[in-house]
Design a protein around this motif. Structure first.
Motif, PDB file in Angstrom:
ATOM      1  N   ILE A  10      51.903   7.711  40.262  1.00 47.65           N
ATOM      2  CA  ILE A  10      52.832   6.683  39.802  1.00 47.65           C
ATOM      3  C   ILE A  10      52.066   5.372  39.704  1.00 47.65           C
ATOM      4  CG2 ILE A  10      54.900   5.353  40.339  1.00 47.65           C
ATOM      5  CD1 ILE A  10      55.952   7.728  41.876  1.00 47.65           C
ATOM      6  N   THR A  11      52.214   4.703  38.566  1.00 50.66           N
ATOM      7  CA  THR A  11      51.573   3.405  38.360  1.00 50.66           C
ATOM      8  C   THR A  11      52.636   2.433  37.886  1.00 50.66           C
ATOM      9  OG1 THR A  11      49.558   4.555  37.678  1.00 50.66           O
ATOM     10  CG2 THR A  11      49.711   2.200  37.183  1.00 50.66           C
ATOM     11  N   ALA A  12      52.798   1.317  38.585  1.00 43.66           N
ATOM     12  CA  ALA A  12      53.793   0.300  38.211  1.00 43.66           C
ATOM     13  C   ALA A  12      53.124  -0.821  37.436  1.00 43.66           C
ATOM     14  CB  ALA A  12      54.487  -0.252  39.450  1.00 43.66           C
ATOM     15  N   SER A  13      53.906  -1.468  36.575  1.00 46.36           N
ATOM     16  CA  SER A  13      53.386  -2.597  35.806  1.00 46.36           C
ATOM     17  C   SER A  13      53.202  -3.805  36.708  1.00 46.36           C
ATOM     18  CB  SER A  13      54.328  -2.929  34.648  1.00 46.36           C
ATOM     19  OG  SER A  13      55.622  -3.239  35.128  1.00 46.36           O
ATOM     20  N   GLU A  14      52.348  -4.720  36.246  1.00 40.95           N
ATOM     21  CA  GLU A  14      52.108  -5.933  37.021  1.00 40.95           C
ATOM     22  C   GLU A  14      53.218  -6.950  36.756  1.00 40.95           C
ATOM     23  OE1 GLU A  14      48.185  -7.535  36.793  1.00 40.95           O
ATOM     24  OE2 GLU A  14      47.266  -5.556  36.726  1.00 40.95           O
ATOM     25  N   ARG A  15      53.435  -7.822  37.738  1.00 39.31           N
ATOM     26  CA  ARG A  15      54.445  -8.867  37.586  1.00 39.31           C
ATOM     27  C   ARG A  15      53.852 -10.034  36.824  1.00 39.31           C
ATOM     28  NH1 ARG A  15      57.501  -8.693  43.421  1.00 39.31           N
ATOM     29  NH2 ARG A  15      57.714  -6.458  43.416  1.00 39.31           N
ATOM     30  N   PRO A  16      54.598 -10.837  36.141  1.00 39.56           N
ATOM     31  CA  PRO A  16      56.043 -10.750  35.955  1.00 39.56           C
ATOM     32  C   PRO A  16      56.390  -9.660  34.952  1.00 39.56           C
ATOM     33  CG  PRO A  16      55.203 -12.587  34.698  1.00 39.56           C
ATOM     34  CD  PRO A  16      54.031 -11.988  35.453  1.00 39.56           C
ATOM     35  N   PHE A  17      57.578  -9.114  35.106  1.00 39.89           N
ATOM     36  CA  PHE A  17      58.038  -8.047  34.235  1.00 39.89           C
ATOM     37  C   PHE A  17      58.681  -8.636  32.989  1.00 39.89           C
ATOM     38  CE2 PHE A  17      58.841  -6.366  38.650  1.00 39.89           C
ATOM     39  CZ  PHE A  17      57.632  -5.711  38.735  1.00 39.89           C
ATOM     40  N   ALA A  18      58.347  -8.078  31.859  1.00 40.96           N
ATOM     41  CA  ALA A  18      58.931  -8.540  30.602  1.00 40.96           C
ATOM     42  C   ALA A  18      59.860  -7.467  30.070  1.00 40.96           C
ATOM     43  CB  ALA A  18      57.827  -8.815  29.592  1.00 40.96           C
ATOM     44  N   PRO A  19      61.019  -7.858  29.560  1.00 36.93           N
ATOM     45  CA  PRO A  19      61.920  -6.863  28.987  1.00 36.93           C
ATOM     46  C   PRO A  19      61.247  -6.140  27.819  1.00 36.93           C
ATOM     47  CG  PRO A  19      62.989  -9.007  29.135  1.00 36.93           C
ATOM     48  CD  PRO A  19      61.548  -9.204  29.477  1.00 36.93           C
ATOM     49  N   ASP A  20      61.557  -4.875  27.669  1.00 36.44           N
ATOM     50  CA  ASP A  20      61.035  -4.089  26.556  1.00 36.44           C
ATOM     51  C   ASP A  20      62.140  -3.973  25.526  1.00 36.44           C
ATOM     52  OD1 ASP A  20      60.254  -1.892  24.855  1.00 36.44           O
ATOM     53  OD2 ASP A  20      58.744  -1.423  26.353  1.00 36.44           O
ATOM     54  N   ASP A  21      61.915  -4.541  24.350  1.00 38.08           N
ATOM     55  CA  ASP A  21      62.937  -4.550  23.309  1.00 38.08           C
ATOM     56  C   ASP A  21      62.943  -3.289  22.457  1.00 38.08           C
ATOM     57  OD1 ASP A  21      63.797  -7.069  24.111  1.00 38.08           O
ATOM     58  OD2 ASP A  21      62.370  -8.078  22.793  1.00 38.08           O
ATOM     59  N   SER A  22      62.001  -2.378  22.699  1.00 40.28           N
ATOM     60  CA  SER A  22      61.955  -1.153  21.911  1.00 40.28           C
ATOM     61  C   SER A  22      63.125  -0.238  22.294  1.00 40.28           C
ATOM     62  CB  SER A  22      60.625  -0.429  22.108  1.00 40.28           C
ATOM     63  OG  SER A  22      60.464  -0.034  23.453  1.00 40.28           O
ATOM     64  N   GLU A  23      63.489   0.611  21.362  1.00 37.53           N
ATOM     65  CA  GLU A  23      64.567   1.580  21.594  1.00 37.53           C
ATOM     66  C   GLU A  23      64.057   2.655  22.546  1.00 37.53           C
ATOM     67  OE1 GLU A  23      68.397   2.882  21.172  1.00 37.53           O
ATOM     68  OE2 GLU A  23      67.535   1.102  20.230  1.00 37.53           O
ATOM     69  N   PRO A  24      64.754   2.892  23.654  1.00 31.44           N
ATOM     70  CA  PRO A  24      64.279   3.932  24.583  1.00 31.44           C
ATOM     71  C   PRO A  24      64.435   5.325  23.975  1.00 31.44           C
ATOM     72  CG  PRO A  24      66.373   3.030  25.324  1.00 31.44           C
ATOM     73  CD  PRO A  24      65.953   2.223  24.133  1.00 31.44           C
ATOM     74  N   VAL A  25      63.618   6.239  24.448  1.00 33.44           N
ATOM     75  CA  VAL A  25      63.711   7.633  24.028  1.00 33.44           C
ATOM     76  C   VAL A  25      65.022   8.223  24.547  1.00 33.44           C
ATOM     77  CG1 VAL A  25      62.636   9.915  24.226  1.00 33.44           C
ATOM     78  CG2 VAL A  25      61.199   7.870  23.974  1.00 33.44           C
ATOM     79  N   ALA A  26      65.381   7.885  25.787  1.00 29.21           N
ATOM     80  CA  ALA A  26      66.610   8.399  26.405  1.00 29.21           C
ATOM     81  C   ALA A  26      67.010   7.493  27.561  1.00 29.21           C
ATOM     82  CB  ALA A  26      66.399   9.822  26.915  1.00 29.21           C
ATOM     83  N   LEU A  27      68.294   7.497  27.859  1.00 26.89           N
ATOM     84  CA  LEU A  27      68.843   6.746  28.988  1.00 26.89           C
ATOM     85  C   LEU A  27      69.440   7.719  29.997  1.00 26.89           C
ATOM     86  CD1 LEU A  27      70.722   3.960  27.004  1.00 26.89           C
ATOM     87  CD2 LEU A  27      68.487   3.777  28.115  1.00 26.89           C
ATOM     88  N   PHE A  28      69.172   7.439  31.268  1.00 29.56           N
ATOM     89  CA  PHE A  28      69.734   8.205  32.378  1.00 29.56           C
ATOM     90  C   PHE A  28      70.259   7.200  33.384  1.00 29.56           C
ATOM     91  CE2 PHE A  28      66.573  10.981  30.513  1.00 29.56           C
ATOM     92  CZ  PHE A  28      67.194  12.228  30.504  1.00 29.56           C
ATOM     93  N   GLY A  29      71.553   6.909  33.347  1.00 29.85           N
ATOM     94  CA  GLY A  29      72.106   5.902  34.241  1.00 29.85           C
ATOM     95  C   GLY A  29      71.351   4.597  34.052  1.00 29.85           C
ATOM     96  N   PRO A  30      70.828   3.999  35.141  1.00 27.85           N
ATOM     97  CA  PRO A  30      70.106   2.726  35.018  1.00 27.85           C
ATOM     98  C   PRO A  30      68.663   2.874  34.536  1.00 27.85           C
ATOM     99  CG  PRO A  30      70.135   3.398  37.291  1.00 27.85           C
ATOM    100  CD  PRO A  30      70.980   4.413  36.539  1.00 27.85           C
ATOM    101  N   LEU A  31      68.186   4.113  34.360  1.00 27.12           N
ATOM    102  CA  LEU A  31      66.790   4.348  33.999  1.00 27.12           C
ATOM    103  C   LEU A  31      66.649   4.677  32.511  1.00 27.12           C
ATOM    104  CD1 LEU A  31      65.730   6.544  37.038  1.00 27.12           C
ATOM    105  CD2 LEU A  31      65.542   4.059  36.771  1.00 27.12           C
ATOM    106  N   ALA A  32      65.585   4.157  31.907  1.00 27.22           N
ATOM    107  CA  ALA A  32      65.314   4.413  30.495  1.00 27.22           C
ATOM    108  C   ALA A  32      63.910   4.988  30.350  1.00 27.22           C
ATOM    109  CB  ALA A  32      65.423   3.120  29.695  1.00 27.22           C
ATOM    110  N   LEU A  33      63.809   6.085  29.607  1.00 27.47           N
ATOM    111  CA  LEU A  33      62.512   6.648  29.255  1.00 27.47           C
ATOM    112  C   LEU A  33      62.018   5.906  28.027  1.00 27.47           C
ATOM    113  CD1 LEU A  33      60.278   8.810  29.592  1.00 27.47           C
ATOM    114  CD2 LEU A  33      61.659  10.291  28.103  1.00 27.47           C
ATOM    115  N   LEU A  34      60.919   5.170  28.183  1.00 34.14           N
ATOM    116  CA  LEU A  34      60.378   4.380  27.079  1.00 34.14           C
ATOM    117  C   LEU A  34      59.435   5.188  26.198  1.00 34.14           C
ATOM    118  CD1 LEU A  34      59.611   1.031  28.927  1.00 34.14           C
ATOM    119  CD2 LEU A  34      61.632   1.632  27.562  1.00 34.14           C
ATOM    120  N   ASP A  35      58.698   6.108  26.813  1.00 38.77           N
ATOM    121  CA  ASP A  35      57.690   6.851  26.067  1.00 38.77           C
ATOM    122  C   ASP A  35      57.264   8.050  26.902  1.00 38.77           C
ATOM    123  OD1 ASP A  35      55.864   7.370  23.997  1.00 38.77           O
ATOM    124  OD2 ASP A  35      54.270   6.242  25.001  1.00 38.77           O
TER     125      ASP A  35
END
Length: 137
Positions: A10-35
């Motif tokens: 598992i690798t997390a992104s560095e802070r600060p976090f920026a919103p990702d405006d791309s359309e997610p592949v799928a949504l699962f509750g509060p989690l989004a698969l981006l790629d």
């Protein structure tokens, strides 16, 4: 099938976090698969939390018989998603076993075994058909 749960990363992104405006592949509750990428014997997924999850969750990766859709093996990873921040991107990489199978993924609550809601069939996402030769073949 070998136990691959001990070999995931598992690798997390560095802070600060920026919103990702791309359309997610799928949504699962509060989690989004981006790629996601399937290369050789590895599945790499990039996830983000649209909001901070209330509890830790488990990710499942089902390996399905392509002829009938039945699960032939699976990997379940209990992950500390309650610690993920909104818009944090988290990359999860795990090895895939040899064989010819379809891959489906989703999330569930490890205490209740309820799957996270999704607009997808059976609250899981079919990623691709995978054909892997066994070692030595």
């Amino acid at each position: 099938v070998d136990d691959v749960s001990a070999a995931f990363t598992i690798t997390a992104s560095e802070r600060p976090f920026a919103p990702d405006d791309s359309e997610p592949v799928a949504l699962f509750g509060p989690l989004a698969l981006l790629d996601y990428v399937i290369e050789d014997d590895t599945l790499r997924m990039t996830w983000t939390a649209r909001e901070r999850p209330a509890t830790d969750l488990s990710l499942f990766v089902h390996h399905l018989n392509p002829a009938d859709g039945f699960i032939v093996s699976q990997t379940d990873l209990q992950l500390p998603v309650a610690g993920w921040f909104e818009d944090e991107k988290v990359e999860i990489t795990l090895p895939l076993p040899d064989g010819d199978y379809d891959i489906a993924i989703g999330w569930y609550d490890p205490l209740t075994f309820d799957r996270l809601p999704s607009v997808l069939s059976d609250d899981r996402l079919l990623l691709t058909t995978t054909d892997r030769d066994s070692p030595g073949t």
